[in-house]
Design an enzyme around this catalytic site. Structure first.
Site, short mmCIF file in Angstrom:
data_model
loop_
_atom_site.label_atom_id
_atom_site.label_comp_id
_atom_site.label_asym_id
_atom_site.label_seq_id
_atom_site.Cartn_x
_atom_site.Cartn_y
_atom_site.Cartn_z
N HIS A 3 1.18 -1.70 -0.20
CA HIS A 3 -0.01 0.00 0.18
C HIS A 3 1.17 0.90 0.13
O HIS A 3 2.27 1.34 0.67
CB HIS A 3 -1.06 0.06 1.15
CG HIS A 3 0.00 0.23 3.20
ND1 HIS A 3 -0.16 1.18 2.77
CD2 HIS A 3 -0.12 -1.01 3.61
CE1 HIS A 3 -0.02 0.57 4.41
NE2 HIS A 3 0.12 -0.59 4.50
N ASP A 24 -0.13 4.34 0.75
CA ASP A 24 -0.48 5.60 1.94
C ASP A 24 0.15 5.05 3.46
O ASP A 24 1.01 4.02 3.61
CB ASP A 24 -1.76 5.33 2.41
CG ASP A 24 -2.41 4.00 2.49
OD1 ASP A 24 -2.57 3.20 1.63
OD2 ASP A 24 -3.55 3.96 3.90
N GLU A 27 -5.17 1.76 2.01
CA GLU A 27 -4.49 0.84 3.39
C GLU A 27 -5.29 0.76 4.58
O GLU A 27 -5.53 0.54 5.83
CB GLU A 27 -3.76 -0.48 2.92
CG GLU A 27 -4.17 -1.41 3.73
CD GLU A 27 -3.08 -1.72 4.93
OE1 GLU A 27 -3.43 -2.48 6.04
OE2 GLU A 27 -2.67 -0.24 5.57
N GLU A 28 -4.43 2.21 5.14
CA GLU A 28 -4.59 2.65 6.19
C GLU A 28 -6.12 2.94 7.40
O GLU A 28 -6.34 2.64 8.79
CB GLU A 28 -3.88 3.48 6.72
CG GLU A 28 -2.11 3.64 6.68
CD GLU A 28 -2.28 2.46 7.48
OE1 GLU A 28 -2.08 1.81 8.55
OE2 GLU A 28 -0.62 2.18 6.94
N ASP A 81 2.72 -6.89 4.64
CA ASP A 81 3.23 -6.08 5.85
C ASP A 81 3.08 -6.34 7.00
O ASP A 81 2.18 -5.71 7.75
CB ASP A 81 1.54 -5.48 4.75
CG ASP A 81 1.64 -3.86 5.82
OD1 ASP A 81 2.08 -3.60 5.89
OD2 ASP A 81 0.28 -3.88 5.00
N HIS A 118 4.76 3.46 12.38
CA HIS A 118 3.36 4.53 13.18
C HIS A 118 3.87 4.75 14.81
O HIS A 118 3.18 5.38 14.84
CB HIS A 118 2.12 3.32 13.55
CG HIS A 118 1.03 2.90 12.28
ND1 HIS A 118 -0.20 2.59 12.54
CD2 HIS A 118 1.71 2.26 11.05
CE1 HIS A 118 -0.75 2.18 11.19
NE2 HIS A 118 0.41 1.74 10.40
#
Ligand SMILES: [Zn+2]
Length: 416
Positions: free
Chosen positions: A99, A101, A166-167, A195, A389
């Protein structure tokens, strides 16, 4: 494997091992595009997708398609998804999904350097998105670049998918792509989602628990905090609910499944909304959230029923009202842990990392759930340091290189 395929694989591996500068350059360019979703105040993936398309074209790849979802919250009006293919001797395709994003940087003071400018320290690259999910983007790009520059026609077709959104739920990303162009993907293809993974590269995720997010809103009676007898304190009642849920739910759902880590369901009171605006106000309303990760054998309805019963009993004891709503539900997904593709991936990992990867399940969710939902056997694997994150998110250059070598082994299907 035929002699020529073996020769091609060895050429690929040698070129992939010289990819260090490319990794640094690509990570830097990708990070600088700040592909933040509108939910995090960003402009989405448009600039990142344009950069990727240009790079793929510079490799000489001609089969590159865009599937853009409309989203008027971003100035381009589009959330792009890229599907690119390098044809192999067989139609059977190794798909790698990453992804584009990223999440926001969070507290800038917690970072040692600018999150949007990649910083190198030895084998590590620091920056927002370098692990989640640019490690997957870059390791799959390295393989595409190596195939094209060595003019190798692989045994299988290589398919790269770069997704939006995706987030924040996949609505404009893989979900959109699977609804718009389901014909791209076949049951026989091999699916890898890089991921999730462990620093030892030794876990292949084949199952995800059900995610159930609940919002619990308590209503009492607000009054001045100096005269509590005139009100009904929603915060105190909600606190008793939090403690009851924390204590009772694990006992009500004690089941274990050793495939998963942790092996049991989890129930975590997480977010709490601000309540009264001043210290001298006894709060008349309170809202908190419960994050549940439920083993596949347990129905989410039974968890919802148990939560409802527990909070209603507490509400009754405290003389307040309570409502529960479902904020998000993603049902459990899994693939056969003995699927031949799992065995292929285990062999490829062993060849590169020298480790025997085991299969496992997690509470976290990835896009593999959407693929599995459509009967497509998706494996989640990469060699990750698990800093996504967080401030000072980082990724290992050698792990990115090695991941691309694992994909090369899998593509050339050395073990058929
Ligand atoms: Zn991710």
């Amino acid at each position: 494997m035929s002699q020529s395929a073996e020769y091609d694989l060895s050429r690929l591996l040698s070129l992939l091992k010289t990819g260090e500068q490319r990794i640094v350059d690509w990570q830097s360019a990708l990070t600088a595009t700040r592909a933040l979703p509108p939910e995090h105040g960003g402009e989405g993936e448009f600039a990142k997708a344009a950069w990727l398309e240009e790079l793929l074209q510079s490799f000489g790849i001609t089969d590159c398609r865009r599937f853009d979802a409309i989203d008027n919250r971003v100035s381009s009006g589009l959330r792009p998804n890229i599907v690119c293919r390098i044809p192999g001797q067989s139609q059977k395709t190794l798909w790698i999904f990453s992804h584009m994003d990223v999440v926001g940087a969070g507290d800038l003071n917690a970072w040692s350097s600018d999150p949007w400018k990649v910083r190198r320290q030895g084998d590590l690259l620091y920056g927002r998105g370098v692990e989640d999910n640019q490690q997957g983007i870059v390791s799959s790009l390295l393989l595409a670049h190596a195939l094209m520059s060595l003019k190798i026609t692989p045994s299988q077709t290589l398919g790269l998918v770069f997704m939006a959104d995706e987030e924040c739920g996949n609505h404009y990303g893989l979900d959109y792509l699977l609804k718009t162009a389901p014909e791209l993907f076949s049951d026989n293809d091999c699916y890898v989602v890089p991921d999730f993974g462990q620093p030892g590269a030794d876990v292949i995720e084949v199952a995800e628990k059900t995610t159930l997010w609940l919002k619990v809103t308590t209503t009492g009676q607000q009054c001045h905090a100096s005269t509590p007898e005139k009100g009904r304190n929603a915060f105190v009642a909600a606190s008793a609910m939090v403690l009851a849920l924390h204590k009772e739910l694990p006992a009500l759902f004690p089941q274990n499944d050793r495939l998963f880590s942790p092996p049991h369901s989890t129930f975590v009171p997480s977010r709490h909304e601000p309540n009264a605006q001043a210290i001298n106000i006894l709060p008349g309303s309170d809202t908190f959230y419960l994050d549940c990760r439920i083993l596949p054998a347990i129905s989410p309805q039974s968890v919802l029923a148990a939560v409802t019963q527990l909070v209603q009993k507490t509400a009754c004891d405290f003389g307040v009202e309570v409502t529960i709503s479902v904020e998000n539900e993603q049902k459990a997904s899994s693939m056969d842990p003995c699927h031949p593709h799992v065995l292929d991936l285990q062999k490829a990992i062993a060849a590169v990392y020298g480790t025997k990867a085991r299969v496992g399940g997690v509470g976290g969710g990835t896009v593999a759930a959407l693929l599995r939902d459509r009967g497509l056997p998706a494996m989640v694997w990469a060699c990750l340091l698990n800093t996504c994150h967080s401030p000072d998110e980082h990724a290992s250059i050698s792990a990115i290189q090695n991941d691309s070598c694992v994909f090369a082994h899998l593509l050339m299907h050395a073990y058929a």
